[in-house]
Design a protein around this motif. Structure first.
Motif, mmCIF file in Angstrom:
data_model
loop_
_atom_site.group_PDB
_atom_site.id
_atom_site.type_symbol
_atom_site.label_atom_id
_atom_site.label_comp_id
_atom_site.label_asym_id
_atom_site.label_seq_id
_atom_site.Cartn_x
_atom_site.Cartn_y
_atom_site.Cartn_z
ATOM 1 N N LEU A 1 4.534 1.652 4.396
ATOM 2 C CA LEU A 1 4.645 0.280 4.874
ATOM 3 C C LEU A 1 5.852 0.131 5.791
ATOM 4 C CD1 LEU A 1 3.310 -2.469 4.639
ATOM 5 C CD2 LEU A 1 4.742 -2.920 2.653
ATOM 6 N N LEU A 2 6.976 0.708 5.403
ATOM 7 C CA LEU A 2 8.184 0.655 6.230
ATOM 8 C C LEU A 2 7.964 1.377 7.554
ATOM 9 C CD1 LEU A 2 11.123 -0.140 6.579
ATOM 10 C CD2 LEU A 2 11.760 1.926 5.324
ATOM 11 N N SER A 3 7.317 2.520 7.519
ATOM 12 C CA SER A 3 7.029 3.281 8.728
ATOM 13 C C SER A 3 6.156 2.461 9.684
ATOM 14 C CB SER A 3 6.336 4.590 8.373
ATOM 15 O OG SER A 3 5.960 5.282 9.523
ATOM 16 N N LEU A 4 5.155 1.807 9.144
ATOM 17 C CA LEU A 4 4.277 0.972 9.955
ATOM 18 C C LEU A 4 5.059 -0.173 10.589
ATOM 19 C CD1 LEU A 4 1.457 0.173 10.941
ATOM 20 C CD2 LEU A 4 1.160 -1.045 8.779
ATOM 21 N N GLU A 5 5.912 -0.813 9.809
ATOM 22 C CA GLU A 5 6.719 -1.921 10.313
ATOM 23 C C GLU A 5 7.627 -1.455 11.451
ATOM 24 O OE1 GLU A 5 8.185 -5.706 10.813
ATOM 25 O OE2 GLU A 5 6.518 -5.116 9.533
#
Length: 60
Positions: free
Chosen positions: A33-37
């Motif tokens: 999720l952090l990578s996507l953000e």
């Protein structure tokens, strides 16, 4: 993409292609999720530079 109309074999293949064939741990989920953000923020930054600070309505 409408996943409800996709057959089960294709959905499973799609999940495997994205390393989602098995449930993620909470930590792995958070990392993804952090990578996507961060990727989305990078794309937004590139778009803002391309548009020269104009909103999308002002760009032709």
């Amino acid at each position: 993409m409408n996943f409800s109309t996709m057959n089960k074999a294709r959905r499973q293949a799609l999940l495997r292609e994205h390393d989602l064939g098995a449930p993620l741990s909470p930590e792995d989920f958070a990392y993804r999720l952090l990578s996507l953000e961060l990727r989305l923020e990078g794309i937004e930054g590139c778009l803002a530079e391309t548009a020269g600070g104009n909103t999308s309505k002002e760009v032709n």
